[in-house]
Design an enzyme around this catalytic site. Structure first.
Site, short mmCIF file in Angstrom:
data_model
loop_
_atom_site.label_atom_id
_atom_site.label_comp_id
_atom_site.label_asym_id
_atom_site.label_seq_id
_atom_site.Cartn_x
_atom_site.Cartn_y
_atom_site.Cartn_z
N GLU A 21 0.83 -1.21 0.00
CA GLU A 21 0.00 0.00 0.00
C GLU A 21 0.87 1.26 0.00
O GLU A 21 2.09 1.19 0.22
CB GLU A 21 -0.92 0.01 1.23
N SER A 136 -13.22 1.38 10.15
CA SER A 136 -12.47 1.46 8.89
C SER A 136 -13.11 0.63 7.79
O SER A 136 -13.59 -0.50 8.03
CB SER A 136 -11.03 0.98 9.11
N ALA A 137 -13.08 1.17 6.58
CA ALA A 137 -13.55 0.43 5.40
C ALA A 137 -12.66 -0.79 5.12
O ALA A 137 -13.02 -1.65 4.33
CB ALA A 137 -13.58 1.35 4.18
N LYS A 155 -3.85 -1.93 15.22
CA LYS A 155 -3.16 -1.06 16.16
C LYS A 155 -3.89 -0.94 17.49
O LYS A 155 -5.11 -0.94 17.53
CB LYS A 155 -3.03 0.34 15.57
#
Ligand code: PSU
Ligand code: MN
Length: 302
Positions: A21, A136-137, A155
């Protein structure tokens, strides 16, 4: 889509490829460690026998594999957009430039035909999500896009029990690598048991293919603990995380800005130690992802 020649050749020959990413480069780490890490991660994938494909949107093109000058430009750029699932098509349609999150990197990997992806940590359910609805998506992407994501868990800034619940609801296999505990990014043990455990890259590759054979949509989350020498123990990072979270709340940080703000603040509060841990775990994940990619290539030849 612009697939780099090296990536296209490897895919055509069914040789191992690992997706990477770019939000971790633009929003997850400070300059110049972000560029150094991006290069080191690509090198780690190569040394482990696979071809790296770092994803980003550049000038309205979805790129799989960035030439060195593009990687450097992205790492140096300021105010780059953070593109998740919701932003990807709009950025492409308007000729924009941006970095891909876990969710949009999975989308790009699927389009390119890449089955494995290495990152640091995935996004998840934020603490206080019962009020903010901040989830989150990345989690819904794991439930629908067939890519195996190797991360160091989620996290400790997140609500980890709720993150695991949402993954379970989405039918996402959460596989701890080589241990029973679900890792918490900077720490090897979150105090929670992982739903599944595997001890070899081959098992992970076989499970990936088995999901496809069963017609199940979605990917797998491989939770790979940070190497012992680089970890920050749970008790040590917890008060720092709490302080960063309190400051974010005071400042009214919300939406996409939350994760980058917290990472930056934790970096400051640990005097850079959190970054050393982050770099070590990403490299460790790149190595495991490359091994999984090699096993997938070997299975393709059966
Ligand atoms: N993990 C890291 N560094 C990061 C991120 C995750 O170690 O920068 C990024 C990833 O791109 C992930 C994103 O997909 O944060 C999650 O953002 P959000 O919580 O806004 O969905
Ligand atoms: Mn969010």
């Amino acid at each position: 889509m612009d697939i780099a020649p090296e990536v296209a050749e490897a895919l055509a020959a069914r040789r191992p490829v690992v997706a990477l990413e770019s939000t971790i480069i633009t929003h997850g780490m400070p300059w110049p460690q972000n560029l150094e890490t991006a290069r080191a991660v690509e090198d780690a994938v190569r040394e482990a026998g696979a071809v790296p494909a770092t994803m980003a949107v550049i000038g309205g093109r979805l790129c799989a594999g960035l030439a060195p000058e593009r990687l450097e430009a992205l790492a140096q750029a300021r105010d780059v957009a953070k593109l998740s699932r919701a932003d990807l098509a709009a950025c492409l349609a308007t000729g924009g430039t941006g970095a891909t999150t876990v969710a949009s990197t999975m989308i790009a990997a699927r389009l390119a035909g890449i089955e494995v992806f290495a990152t640091g940590g995935i996004g998840g359910v934020h603490r206080g999500a019962e009020d903010s609805f901040d989830i989150s998506a990345d989690l819904s992407e794991l439930a629908q896009t067939p890519v195996t994501v190797v991360a160091a868990g989620a996290k400790a800034i997140l609500d980890l029990p709720k993150t695991l619940e949402v993954l379970e609801t989405g039918g996402v296999p959460v596989i701890a690598y080589g241990q029973d505990a679900f890792p918490a990014f900077w720490s090897r043990d979150s105090g929670l048991a992982a739903p599944l455990r595997m001890d070899t890259a081959q098992e992970i590759a076989r499970a990936h293919r088995m999901r496809a054979a069963l017609g199940l949509p979605g990917g797998q989350l491989v939770a790979n603990p940070v190497p012992e020498a680089d970890e920050i123990a749970r008790g040590e990072i917890a008060p720092i995380v709490d302080r960063a979270l309190a400051e974010a709340a005071e400042k009214g940080i919300a939406g996409k800005a939350v994760t980058p703000y917290l990472l930056g603040r934790i970096f400051e509060l640990t005097e850079g130690r959190s970054l050393q841990t982050n770099i070590a775990l990403v490299l460790n994940n790149a190595q495991l992802a490359a091994r999984v990619a090699r096993e997938l290539s070997a299975l393709a030849g059966d």
